[in-house]
Design a protein around this motif. Sequence first.
Motif, mmCIF file in Angstrom:
data_model
loop_
_atom_site.group_PDB
_atom_site.id
_atom_site.type_symbol
_atom_site.label_atom_id
_atom_site.label_comp_id
_atom_site.label_asym_id
_atom_site.label_seq_id
_atom_site.Cartn_x
_atom_site.Cartn_y
_atom_site.Cartn_z
ATOM 1 N N THR A 122 -44.308 -5.216 39.871
ATOM 2 C CA THR A 122 -43.180 -5.043 40.796
ATOM 3 C C THR A 122 -43.512 -5.625 42.169
ATOM 4 O O THR A 122 -42.642 -6.218 42.827
ATOM 5 C CB THR A 122 -42.825 -3.547 40.905
ATOM 6 N N ALA A 149 -51.728 1.700 50.719
ATOM 7 C CA ALA A 149 -52.895 2.098 49.921
ATOM 8 C C ALA A 149 -52.503 2.540 48.510
ATOM 9 O O ALA A 149 -53.364 2.792 47.672
ATOM 10 C CB ALA A 149 -53.674 3.205 50.624
ATOM 11 N N GLY A 150 -51.212 2.645 48.234
ATOM 12 C CA GLY A 150 -50.741 2.979 46.877
ATOM 13 C C GLY A 150 -50.801 1.766 45.964
ATOM 14 O O GLY A 150 -51.295 0.697 46.347
ATOM 15 N N GLY A 151 -50.280 1.914 44.741
ATOM 16 C CA GLY A 151 -50.374 0.852 43.746
ATOM 17 C C GLY A 151 -49.578 -0.384 44.114
ATOM 18 O O GLY A 151 -50.132 -1.500 44.179
ATOM 19 N N VAL A 152 -48.286 -0.236 44.354
ATOM 20 C CA VAL A 152 -47.450 -1.383 44.729
ATOM 21 C C VAL A 152 -48.011 -2.020 46.002
ATOM 22 O O VAL A 152 -48.172 -3.245 46.092
ATOM 23 C CB VAL A 152 -45.984 -0.936 44.966
ATOM 24 N N THR A 194 -50.129 2.732 56.482
ATOM 25 C CA THR A 194 -50.707 3.790 55.658
ATOM 26 C C THR A 194 -50.704 5.114 56.403
ATOM 27 O O THR A 194 -50.826 5.141 57.635
ATOM 28 C CB THR A 194 -52.142 3.440 55.196
ATOM 29 N N GLY A 195 -50.577 6.188 55.633
ATOM 30 C CA GLY A 195 -50.713 7.531 56.202
ATOM 31 C C GLY A 195 -52.135 8.035 56.030
ATOM 32 O O GLY A 195 -52.434 9.173 56.366
ATOM 33 N N ARG A 196 -53.003 7.185 55.447
ATOM 34 C CA ARG A 196 -54.392 7.596 55.200
ATOM 35 C C ARG A 196 -55.333 6.671 55.977
ATOM 36 O O ARG A 196 -55.746 5.621 55.468
ATOM 37 C CB ARG A 196 -54.708 7.521 53.696
ATOM 38 N N ARG A 224 -48.799 5.454 59.678
ATOM 39 C CA ARG A 224 -47.494 5.862 59.130
ATOM 40 C C ARG A 224 -46.612 6.506 60.205
ATOM 41 O O ARG A 224 -45.417 6.229 60.288
ATOM 42 C CB ARG A 224 -47.722 6.856 57.998
ATOM 43 N N VAL A 247 -38.599 -1.620 47.213
ATOM 44 C CA VAL A 247 -39.201 -1.387 45.904
ATOM 45 C C VAL A 247 -39.205 0.095 45.535
ATOM 46 O O VAL A 247 -38.997 0.451 44.381
ATOM 47 C CB VAL A 247 -40.662 -1.908 45.905
ATOM 48 N N GLY A 248 -39.476 0.973 46.519
ATOM 49 C CA GLY A 248 -39.740 2.363 46.155
ATOM 50 C C GLY A 248 -39.167 3.381 47.110
ATOM 51 O O GLY A 248 -38.537 3.039 48.130
ATOM 52 N N LEU A 249 -39.408 4.649 46.750
ATOM 53 C CA LEU A 249 -38.859 5.758 47.530
ATOM 54 C C LEU A 249 -39.882 6.867 47.722
ATOM 55 O O LEU A 249 -39.534 8.052 47.761
ATOM 56 C CB LEU A 249 -37.572 6.302 46.865
ATOM 57 N N ALA A 250 -41.169 6.461 47.861
ATOM 58 C CA ALA A 250 -42.225 7.466 48.014
ATOM 59 C C ALA A 250 -41.957 8.376 49.215
ATOM 60 O O ALA A 250 -42.380 9.527 49.248
ATOM 61 C CB ALA A 250 -43.582 6.783 48.156
ATOM 62 N N ILE A 260 -35.259 -4.500 44.396
ATOM 63 C CA ILE A 260 -36.201 -4.951 43.361
ATOM 64 C C ILE A 260 -36.201 -3.940 42.216
ATOM 65 O O ILE A 260 -36.529 -2.769 42.419
ATOM 66 C CB ILE A 260 -37.643 -5.053 43.931
ATOM 67 N N SER A 281 -37.827 -3.451 38.401
ATOM 68 C CA SER A 281 -38.754 -4.039 37.416
ATOM 69 C C SER A 281 -38.355 -3.699 35.988
ATOM 70 O O SER A 281 -38.831 -4.335 35.052
ATOM 71 C CB SER A 281 -40.168 -3.508 37.672
ATOM 72 N N ILE A 293 -50.678 11.487 41.847
ATOM 73 C CA ILE A 293 -49.829 10.374 42.294
ATOM 74 C C ILE A 293 -48.545 10.917 42.926
ATOM 75 O O ILE A 293 -48.037 10.349 43.894
ATOM 76 C CB ILE A 293 -49.566 9.329 41.190
HETATM 77 N N1 LIG Z 1 -38.281 -0.733 41.784
HETATM 78 C C1 LIG Z 1 -39.108 -0.651 40.764
HETATM 79 O O1 LIG Z 1 -38.877 -1.225 39.687
HETATM 80 C C2 LIG Z 1 -40.378 0.109 40.942
HETATM 81 C C3 LIG Z 1 -41.513 -0.201 40.178
HETATM 82 C C4 LIG Z 1 -42.718 0.472 40.451
HETATM 83 C C5 LIG Z 1 -42.742 1.461 41.429
HETATM 84 N N2 LIG Z 1 -41.598 1.755 42.102
HETATM 85 C C6 LIG Z 1 -41.603 2.781 43.155
HETATM 86 O O2 LIG Z 1 -42.442 2.318 44.204
HETATM 87 C C7 LIG Z 1 -43.033 3.444 44.856
HETATM 88 C C8 LIG Z 1 -44.549 3.272 44.887
HETATM 89 O O3 LIG Z 1 -45.050 3.330 43.550
HETATM 90 P P1 LIG Z 1 -46.631 3.344 43.323
HETATM 91 O O4 LIG Z 1 -46.850 3.351 41.864
HETATM 92 O O5 LIG Z 1 -47.272 2.338 44.184
HETATM 93 O O6 LIG Z 1 -46.982 4.816 43.895
HETATM 94 P P2 LIG Z 1 -48.258 5.268 44.738
HETATM 95 O O7 LIG Z 1 -49.474 4.617 44.205
HETATM 96 O O8 LIG Z 1 -48.204 6.749 44.822
HETATM 97 O O9 LIG Z 1 -47.980 4.653 46.187
HETATM 98 C C9 LIG Z 1 -47.044 5.185 47.081
HETATM 99 C C10 LIG Z 1 -47.640 5.176 48.474
HETATM 100 O O10 LIG Z 1 -46.605 5.498 49.422
HETATM 101 C C11 LIG Z 1 -47.176 6.192 50.527
HETATM 102 N N3 LIG Z 1 -46.476 7.475 50.671
HETATM 103 C C12 LIG Z 1 -46.493 8.532 49.817
HETATM 104 N N4 LIG Z 1 -45.723 9.527 50.284
HETATM 105 C C13 LIG Z 1 -45.203 9.100 51.456
HETATM 106 C C14 LIG Z 1 -44.330 9.673 52.419
HETATM 107 N N5 LIG Z 1 -43.840 10.906 52.257
HETATM 108 N N6 LIG Z 1 -44.004 8.938 53.497
HETATM 109 C C15 LIG Z 1 -44.493 7.688 53.671
HETATM 110 N N7 LIG Z 1 -45.336 7.088 52.800
HETATM 111 C C16 LIG Z 1 -45.682 7.786 51.703
HETATM 112 C C17 LIG Z 1 -48.667 6.380 50.204
HETATM 113 O O11 LIG Z 1 -49.356 5.275 50.789
HETATM 114 P P3 LIG Z 1 -50.331 5.459 52.039
HETATM 115 O O12 LIG Z 1 -51.252 6.583 51.675
HETATM 116 O O13 LIG Z 1 -50.995 4.142 52.197
HETATM 117 O O14 LIG Z 1 -49.433 5.809 53.194
HETATM 118 C C18 LIG Z 1 -48.713 6.244 48.700
HETATM 119 O O15 LIG Z 1 -49.977 5.827 48.254
HETATM 120 C C19 LIG Z 1 -42.557 4.678 44.091
HETATM 121 O O16 LIG Z 1 -41.435 5.227 44.738
HETATM 122 C C20 LIG Z 1 -42.163 4.101 42.743
HETATM 123 O O17 LIG Z 1 -41.219 4.904 42.073
HETATM 124 C C21 LIG Z 1 -40.428 1.104 41.886
#
Ligand SMILES: NC(=O)c1ccc[n+]([C@@H]2O[C@H](COP(=O)([O-])OP(=O)(O)OC[C@H]3O[C@@H](n4cnc5c(N)ncnc54)[C@H](OP(=O)(O)O)[C@@H]3O)[C@@H](O)[C@H]2O)c1
Length: 329
Positions: A132, A158-161, A180-182, A200, A244-247, A269, A271, A314
Motif C-alpha cells: 500500500t 514508525a508503523g508498517g506503511v 512519529t509519536g515515538r 506527532r 492510506v490509513g486511519l490510525a 489509496i 489496496s 498493533i
Molecule cells: N488503504 C489501504 O488499502 C490500507 C492498506 C494497509 C493499511 N491501511 C491502514 O493504514 C494504517 C497504518 O497501517 P499499518 O499496518 O502501518 O499500522 P501500524 O504499523 O500500526 O502503523 C500505524 C502508525 O500510526 C501511528 N499512530 C498510531 N496511533 C496513532 C494516533 N492515535 N495518532 C497518530 N498516529 C498514530 C503510529 O506511528 P508512530 O508511532 O510513528 O507515530 C503507528 O505505528 C491503518 O489505519 C491501516 O488500516 C490501509
Amino acid sequence: MFRALVVEKDDAGKTVAGVQEIGEDRLPDGNVTVAVEYSTVNYKDGLCIGPGGGLVRNYPHVPGIDFAGTVETSDDPRYGVGDKVVLTGWRVGEAHWGGYAQKARVKADWLVPLPDGLSARDAMAVGTAGFTAMLAVMALEDHGLEPGRGPVLVTGAAGGVGSVATAILANLGHEVAAVTGRPETETYLRDLGATQIVAREEIGETVKRPLEAETWAGCVDAVGGAMLARVLGQMKYGGSVAAVGLAGGAALPATVIPFLLRGVNLLGIDSVMQPFENRQRAWARIAKDLPLDKLNAMVTSATLSDLPGLGRDILNGQIKGRVVVDVNA
Ligand SMILES: NC(=O)c1ccc[n+]([C@@H]2O[C@H](COP(=O)([O-])OP(=O)(O)OC[C@H]3O[C@@H](n4cnc5c(N)ncnc54)[C@H](OP(=O)(O)O)[C@@H]3O)[C@@H](O)[C@H]2O)c1
C-alpha cells in the motif's frame, strides 16, 4: 492436517484465538491451494485476530490478510504446482480464510506471481502495508511528485506503511520528513532515510487557520483524522496527499480551502480491490525501488502462537516496522 490460528467465539460472544491442527477438508472453496510460507501483521489483522472490527463474516475464522508461498494444487491455467505466489487484499483474512495457516485455498484471480528478486519472506516483510505504501508513492508520482520539489511528509512513520514509504521515498531521492509519536524511533527512521523527524504533537491537532506555510511537496498519510486535516493546510501549491490509513481517526475536520486556493489533491489509496495490472506494477516497483537492506532493518520475526499478542500490540500502535510470521516455525 495443518496448523492454523483459529479465532472462535465463546458462549459470551467474545473472540478467542489459538493455534489448532485442522483438516484440509475444512479449507474454503477456491481453485488454487497454496502451501503458505510467510504471512505478516497489519493493522486490519489486529482487528481480525481480536474483536473483528465488523470485518469478519463467520466464525470459526482464520485471519491473515496476506501471505506468500508455493502453489500446491491448481485448477487454473495461470498457476502450476511449484509456482511462487503472493496474495494481498480481496478481503482474504476477513471475509475469507487467510494466511495464518500452513495452507490456504483461494481464487486464482487474487494471486500475483512473486516478482523476480523477492523471496516469499521478503514479500511478506513488505506485506499489505508495504504494498500500500508503494501504491501511495505511485499515486503521488502520477500526480507530478518528483525529487527536488521539496520534502515529502510520511505520517505514522514508525508503523508498517510509514516505514516502507520512508525507505522507498528516500531511495528515490526524496527528502523525507517522518512524523512519529515515538521519539525513541528517531535513529530507526533516520536509518531508513528520513532527514527530518516531526513530533506527532507538533502536527496532530487542527488549527484555526485553514492555510499555513507551504511546506510539503507530497505526503503519505497513514494516520487520517486531525493530522490529515492539518497537513492539507501545509501542502505546497499543487501538492498531493495520499490518504492510506486511519490510525489516528476516520473523521476529517478540514476545510476545502487548501483545494480551492492551492490546488492541493487528496488521493484515496485502496489496496484491497486493486486490479491485477496495477498490483503487478506495484510489486515490480517494490522489487526495484525498496532496498533489501532497508527492508531487513524494519523486520522482526514471529510464529503463529505469537499472533494474539501481536494483534493487540498493533491496535495499540506499538509495532515498529514490519513483523514477518513464519507459519511453519
Ligand atoms: N488503504 C489501504 O488499502 C490500507 C492498506 C494497509 C493499511 N491501511 C491502514 O493504514 C494504517 C497504518 O497501517 P499499518 O499496518 O502501518 O499500522 P501500524 O504499523 O500500526 O502503523 C500505524 C502508525 O500510526 C501511528 N499512530 C498510531 N496511533 C496513532 C494516533 N492515535 N495518532 C497518530 N498516529 C498514530 C503510529 O506511528 P508512530 O508511532 O510513528 O507515530 C503507528 O505505528 C491503518 O489505519 C491501516 O488500516 C490501509
